[in-house]
Write a protein that holds these residues in place. Sequence first.
Motif, PDB file in Angstrom:
ATOM      1  N   ARG A  30       0.837  -1.191   0.000  1.00  0.00           N
ATOM      2  CA  ARG A  30       0.000   0.000   0.000  1.00  0.00           C
ATOM      3  C   ARG A  30       0.878   1.248   0.000  1.00  0.00           C
ATOM      4  NH1 ARG A  30      -5.355   1.309   1.732  1.00  0.00           N
ATOM      5  NH2 ARG A  30      -5.235   2.857   3.379  1.00  0.00           N
ATOM      6  N   ILE A  32       3.914   1.535  -1.028  1.00  0.00           N
ATOM      7  CA  ILE A  32       4.615   1.701  -2.311  1.00  0.00           C
ATOM      8  C   ILE A  32       3.686   2.351  -3.321  1.00  0.00           C
ATOM      9  CG2 ILE A  32       5.595   0.430  -4.255  1.00  0.00           C
ATOM     10  CD1 ILE A  32       6.656  -1.592  -2.169  1.00  0.00           C
ATOM     11  N   VAL A  33       2.440   1.878  -3.355  1.00  0.00           N
ATOM     12  CA  VAL A  33       1.482   2.471  -4.284  1.00  0.00           C
ATOM     13  C   VAL A  33       1.212   3.931  -3.922  1.00  0.00           C
ATOM     14  CG1 VAL A  33      -0.870   2.302  -5.141  1.00  0.00           C
ATOM     15  CG2 VAL A  33       0.462   0.244  -4.819  1.00  0.00           C
ATOM     16  N   HIS A  34       1.285   4.223  -2.634  1.00  0.00           N
ATOM     17  CA  HIS A  34       1.050   5.608  -2.196  1.00  0.00           C
ATOM     18  C   HIS A  34       2.273   6.490  -2.387  1.00  0.00           C
ATOM     19  CE1 HIS A  34      -2.403   4.521   0.797  1.00  0.00           C
ATOM     20  NE2 HIS A  34      -2.710   4.308  -0.467  1.00  0.00           N
ATOM     21  N   SER A  35       3.366   5.950  -2.907  1.00  0.00           N
ATOM     22  CA  SER A  35       4.635   6.682  -2.976  1.00  0.00           C
ATOM     23  C   SER A  35       5.154   7.040  -1.587  1.00  0.00           C
ATOM     24  CB  SER A  35       4.510   7.965  -3.815  1.00  0.00           C
ATOM     25  OG  SER A  35       4.044   7.678  -5.087  1.00  0.00           O
ATOM     26  N   ARG A  36       4.815   6.224  -0.630  1.00  0.00           N
ATOM     27  CA  ARG A  36       5.272   6.489   0.734  1.00  0.00           C
ATOM     28  C   ARG A  36       6.415   5.549   1.086  1.00  0.00           C
ATOM     29  NH1 ARG A  36       1.856   4.840   4.743  1.00  0.00           N
ATOM     30  NH2 ARG A  36       0.305   3.904   3.370  1.00  0.00           N
ATOM     31  N   ALA A 269      -5.004  -1.597  -2.580  1.00  0.00           N
ATOM     32  CA  ALA A 269      -4.464  -0.241  -2.670  1.00  0.00           C
ATOM     33  C   ALA A 269      -5.077   0.570  -3.795  1.00  0.00           C
ATOM     34  CB  ALA A 269      -2.949  -0.309  -2.847  1.00  0.00           C
ATOM     35  N   VAL A 270      -5.611  -0.074  -4.806  1.00  0.00           N
ATOM     36  CA  VAL A 270      -6.072   0.712  -5.959  1.00  0.00           C
ATOM     37  C   VAL A 270      -7.582   0.688  -6.115  1.00  0.00           C
ATOM     38  CG1 VAL A 270      -3.930   0.506  -7.236  1.00  0.00           C
ATOM     39  CG2 VAL A 270      -5.699  -1.212  -7.535  1.00  0.00           C
TER      40      VAL A 270
ATOM     41  N   GLY C  16       7.515   7.021  -7.733  1.00  0.00           N
ATOM     42  CA  GLY C  16       8.534   6.517  -6.811  1.00  0.00           C
ATOM     43  C   GLY C  16       8.239   6.973  -5.400  1.00  0.00           C
ATOM     44  N   THR C  19       8.468  10.196   0.095  1.00  0.00           N
ATOM     45  CA  THR C  19       8.601  10.539   1.510  1.00  0.00           C
ATOM     46  C   THR C  19       9.987  11.111   1.768  1.00  0.00           C
ATOM     47  OG1 THR C  19       7.317   8.545   1.876  1.00  0.00           O
ATOM     48  CG2 THR C  19       8.165   9.654   3.807  1.00  0.00           C
TER      49      THR C  19
ATOM     50  N   PHE D 288     -10.256   5.330  -0.692  1.00  0.00           N
ATOM     51  CA  PHE D 288      -9.279   5.218  -1.770  1.00  0.00           C
ATOM     52  C   PHE D 288      -8.095   6.106  -1.417  1.00  0.00           C
ATOM     53  CE2 PHE D 288      -9.334   4.856  -6.697  1.00  0.00           C
ATOM     54  CZ  PHE D 288      -8.101   4.241  -6.648  1.00  0.00           C
ATOM     55  N   GLN D 294      -1.674  10.455  -3.818  1.00  0.00           N
ATOM     56  CA  GLN D 294      -1.151  10.918  -5.095  1.00  0.00           C
ATOM     57  C   GLN D 294      -1.598  12.345  -5.388  1.00  0.00           C
ATOM     58  OE1 GLN D 294       1.164   9.417  -6.581  1.00  0.00           O
ATOM     59  NE2 GLN D 294       1.080   7.486  -5.467  1.00  0.00           N
TER      60      GLN D 294
END
Lengths: 302, 679, 149, 558
Positions: A30, A32-36, A269-270, C16, C19, D288, D294
């Motif tokens: 999750r 990774i998908v969030h860019s966290r 996650a999506v 990518g 954070t 979501f 994002q």
Amino acid sequence: MAQVIGLAVLNLVLIVGLAPLAEGVMRRIRAIVHSRKGPPLIQPYLDIMKLLAKEDLVPEAGMVWQIGPTLCLGAVLMAALLTPLGTPPPLAFAGDAIVFIYFVALAGVAIILGGFASGNPYAYVGASREMMMIFSVEPVVAIALVTAAVKAGSLSFPEMMESYAAAGPSVSMVFAGVAFLLALQAQVGKLPFDIAEADQEIMEGPFIERSGPGLALFKMASYAKMLIFGSILVQIFVPLPRSGLWPVDLVVNFALVGVLVVVVGLVNAVNPRLRIDQSMSYFSRIVVFVAVAGLVFASIGA
Amino acid sequence: MTPVQAVMHAVVLLVLGAVVTAVVSRSRSTCAYLALLFVAAASALALWGGAVRLLSSELAPAPATVAAVSGIGASLTLAVDRFSGFFLLIIGVIAFLSTLYSTSYMRIYQREHPARFYPILLLFFAGIIGVVTVRDWFFFLVFWEFMTICSYFLVIYDKENPSVLRAGFKYIVVTHVATILILIAAVVLWHTAEPHSFSFAASAQAMGKLAETTPIALHVLLALWLIGFATKAGILPFGDWLPDAYPAAPSGASAAFAGTMTNLGVYGLLRIFVDLLPGSQFSTVWGVAIALLGTGSIFVATLASLSQGNAKRLISFCIIGQMGYVFLAIGMGAYFMSSNPTLALVGLLAGLFHLMNGVFYKSLLFFTTGSLRYRTGVGDLGMMGGLARLLPVTALMAGIGALSISGMPPFNGFSSKWLIYQVSVIGGIGFPLFLLFGLTAMFISLVTLAALFKYLGAAFLGQPSQHVAHLTEKRNDVPASMQVPQVILGLCCVAFGLFPMLPLTAVYRAVTPLTTALSGTTLSGALGTSALGLTFTADGAAAGVWHPLASTVALGICMAISYGIARMAQAPSRVVPVWYCGVDLPQRLGHFHAHGFYEPFRRAFERVYVTTGTPKTAYPTTLAKIFDVDAWLYGPLVKAGSRVAERFSRSHVGIPQWYLVWQVVGMVLVLAVLFSVMR
Amino acid sequence: MILSKLKEAIICLGAGRVTLPYPFAPHPPAEGFRGKVEVDSEKCIGCGGCANVCTPRCIVVTDPSQDTRVLEFFLERCTYCARCAEVCPEEAITVTEQFETATNDTQDMHIKAEVYMGSCQRCGRCFETSTALDKLMVTGFQGVPESGE
Amino acid sequence: MTTQQVIQEMREKFGEGLRAAEEPAPGALYLTVDKELIRPASRHLQDKLDARFVISAGIDRLATEGCLSVTHIFSRDKAKQFVCLRADVSENGAEVEAITPDVVAAGWSEREIQDLVGVKAKGHPDPRRLVLPDDWPEGVHPLRKDFPYDANPEPVEGAEVKFKEAPEGTSTVVVGPFYPVLEEPAQLRLFVDGERVVGCDYRGFYNHRGIEKLGDSVLTYNQIPFVAERICGICGFIHSSCYCEAAEQAAGVQAPRRARYIRSIMLEVERIHSHLLWLGIAGHILGFDTVLMQAWRIREPIMWLCEKITGSRKSFGMNLVGGVRWDISPDIHPEILDCIGQIEKESLAVVDAVQGDTTLLVRLKGVGILPEEDARSVCVVGPTARGSNVDIDARVDHPYAAYDELQTRAITNDGCDNWARVVVRLEELFESIRLVREGLKTMPDGPLMVEFAEEIPAGRQGVCTVEAPRGEAIHYLITGENNRPDRWRVRAPTYQNLQALPLMIKDETIADVPITLGSMDPCFSCTERVETVDVRTGRQAMLSKEDLLRLSQEKSER
């Protein structure tokens, strides 16, 4: 007898021990998908430990409420004892697929009755949703397992595994497996089907009054379900060649379950959360269609 | 004393008791205790008779003819075979417990005279005992009618309530249609038999004859019987009277109905289709029909139960659903009688075992609704809430009943449903329709669970509504005479769930002598040799296992582990008020109204069962219309006769002229059709 | 639907990890960031203009004696509008880029500036002399000042 | 219809009842009528003169004119004009006929006047307390001039707010004050049948900060922009711009051209960031969270840009009455263009992906329906209105800042559901990007501030609206003595939009309530700016109410 106890201990230790890790992996996906960056993989273990030590806040709800978490985790562990993990299910002599389905439903019963007992309107809405999720999802699981039973001529898990491994892949089992996979997402309460908990809508629904150890047990039960259903999917609906050496089968099983965890995590996650009526119609239309197709193929022998 | 004598004594005692209680009815309590005394004695006799027969090795006792109406070939012939004995056991238990329950429960009806309850209840039991022992269609119908009329008066006991009168009227009209159908079938067989005779033995021969000469006529007769007995059993669409009549009757009587009278539909069904019916192709065809009817009832009635707001009405619908399970199992058993004796045996065992389990949890649930009414005075779930605090024992028993009826392991409902699923899955390999039936049954057992959770959640858990809020401050469970029946039945639910082999042995002994088709089977051959667990073996291979004791112990260990985990860190606990997003909410606003349970699901399925009284939705599908029996069949009848019904129930005597005329005309018409077919 | 999920996945994974390692690594704000103010009491002439424009009233001017003016900045209330710096004629108040102002001790957020001032012979009000010598002349000759009005 | 014609028609209709009519500045017409005529006059304005209700202001003029007055502000959008309808009442028996029965949208503002100024609205269909805390004593009206800004009346013991009763057969579900998707406290009582909402009741205003009271009793003209900026944490610049424009109108000056361009550019930048923020929140409400993460990731560069231009991510602190404090220098133009170019690119990708996401669409389409006629009668504003095909946009209807030169269009959608509101916002996002580009290109040179020759005289009025991301914000100003306004009335867009919520969630499910509420992008703190003390709700077991009160007071003392 010693073998049964040994296997039982192995199952329980593996399920209880690895379930938070699976959750940790899903959280990482999750993130990774969030860019966290995301929490460490062991975060669920820490969460559980924290919750176990935290003060338990009890609304004046009585015995049904008190027994809820214990019954829920107990029923899930009982289901774990009926689950093949590459090894034969330890309690295969005590119950078959139908018993398995009902013990899983019993875990839901604990959640629902506990929710009703807490006296919070949100818990009522949540428990009501949990019930509706159970009867939209459990039939799919049941149909898939019955398909396997029809193919094997038996409802017991070891027979099903043996017969599928011997007979090789078939159309009906592919359908049943897909149906089971689609139901898996709902069984483990992940998006888009975490409708009963729905923290943005009804604040964890049946768990709204839960805190401390009680909440920890519910969380463990929900994490454990991922491994249990994952293993069932891998063992019953994937025609695995058996090595005959149980540690190897065990590792293979968990490797495949790991793949499932990643898939479930990605779907989680999506997707936004569906509404309960949408999820019911999703399961009744699409999943039941897939599952029944499997059943029809099974009864014509395909 | 032979079993037949015991039964005769029991009937005599009950009739005597009816007279005595009617005489002393000026004192409520004397009347109640005397009734209890007579019922206890009669129950003991019935139990003794049933037990003796079940335990004896004698398979088919000779019928004893007590009296004869020689002119029409009818004779009062009594016999207690093992099958009757099985039913006598059930009747004995339930008659005693429901009378015991009623002694306290009936206090809430202060306006009504006790003479309108106890004597009739006793006669009702007498009628039921008669039905299961008699061996002659004429007297069968006499007892049947006796039982029906008595139950009618029990239903309309609360006669000041107009809805009760309507329910009673609907009940008597519908069940008499059923009686007429059975009567027609009996008359046709009497006509076919040589010499003309009403006796069961003669009808078996007559059926054999019809099977060879005019199979269509036999099919029609079987259809008449099926409809007739399905009506009594409450199977939809014919059992539409049940959800109106059961809630109308006092709870003690409802429990007695649920525990005894509805089961007689199954008794009659098995008598006809397993005992008397020769020829395999008939049982194969009608087995599917019975299973189909059963599945339909399971589906429709249980879904309908979800949307009920009245506790007893909700449970009444669930009962129809449970009867559907019994029909499904018996239908499958009948289907396999010619082809697969093991599956046939397990199917019949499952059906009767489920019936027996049903007796316990159905009566138990009616007792609990009665207890709620007794303490709170309301029957509407929306007006209850939080009553577990007031009635802890009743709440616990309701919980056991709910988990049993919805087939949760390890309670008794699960064991019998498990057998049904086994038959449907393994039998479904050869006949896929049964797979569909079995899966429907599985799905619906979850819906049953939901419906019963609605009952538990709305009545016992959560916050009390403003109607009962003042009551829930302290514990005040119902009196012992109401608790004891509940606890006994609750314990039965647990015990039969944990040790299913014990009752299954009894069922096996009861059912195998009925037909030669099962003579080659053994219980251990079908369900394993273990005294504790069930191992379903089909075609020599183990197909499924259920070991309740081992599973329960394992569950207990798992729960102990869970508890151990929870207490690992010795977390402190503290009692806090319920959290309403940070506002102090008055308790009554925390009450969740029963109407809101599973609202989206209910909305999705609300058109499956449409009842009169609710505004008709303009929904065009034929399904809704077909199941809307009220509208096309009973509704007009009830409506047309509602005024008559009122007069009828007030006067307590006589049967309306038009109704008799209708009955005669109908009978003549159907007979005419039948004879023309047979010629 | 699958297509749009894939597109979403591309957006997500394409970015990518974003954070920042902050607070383990420093993360300076943009140039011109308005952070905590600093006061140079040497430059301050005690005009009080800053207190006048301060919206949250976190600058308090007191005159404890005739030749002392104390400016106290209670920065826990500061809204970082930098109006004080803007109006300061001597640029005694400067805005730093410091934004990590969390503290356990409220004293960390207090600034006290004492300005020695001359007092007018006639009205007794403080005023700032143009040079230090002038100040000495005013205060030195008068000795210890009496308490003001 | 010109101003003269309007005055003419009102005079014909109400004769001597129309006491005064003046238009000190173009775009604002002030009418004074007898108090008996306020209801017919409002009705006439609404029904015959195509005027849309905006807000009411209750004004204490006891010290100056010896009366209390009620001013209902209407907007004649097509004529680009505000009509302020004033009626005076005496202090004794302060009562004026409610206009709510005719002008539905005035429901809250009349209740607010009742609470704060003490002018009763006679015949109001729902005259319950709206703004004041539950335990506020009766008869104390904080916006009266004799009520000190820091006064703290003794709380009434055991006070309880009156909520509507739940209909028979329904259950009550309390949403808030503490609720996960409401970032701010507000209480919504849903009356539900299972999942379905059959009715609701609202109790908000838990967050009162007394900003209006501060404005007319403590602050000075040039301090108010900084407080106005803090009315909202997201669209602060909108409020400070709106206040400054209103004050400039009252003072009779205009900010320099370049300053007005800078205001416009920053307003659009704020809109871009706000819409992206909202998109994230909407995703979060639906569970979501990827959309949340994002969208906020995409938004982040613009926050850095703001920090670079103004010295702060939020609360730019740029506006003063008469101009802006900092320039957007040409050096930074390329960076701005880069940044919004990047945002445009990424947003387009998101829009492209989201439009085909069926799981998302089923949650948004056909949910939270607000039909056009309802939207017009409740007078919702902003994307909530435009999503229901009501083409109002303050930038077009009442041009301010540089919008007389930077032409924009009101983006509407006739879907009337949550998805329509999403679409409107997404289109506006790209429109804003276009406006920023155009603004940077056409920005003229010149000074940033206008010099004031003298103090602003008392008794002048100014009314201005600014199109915030959530809809139009209105500031109405009456100048006063002591370098501060005599009355400063603020209305944030959510104030009007929230009144449409009961219509939007009726017959929806509980699951759809948060997203429907979210679809109007509610901002409770903007809505609630009037009260003088913190409300004490949320009793906690460990801390008593009194403890919490004490704590909060200690906290707010220096």
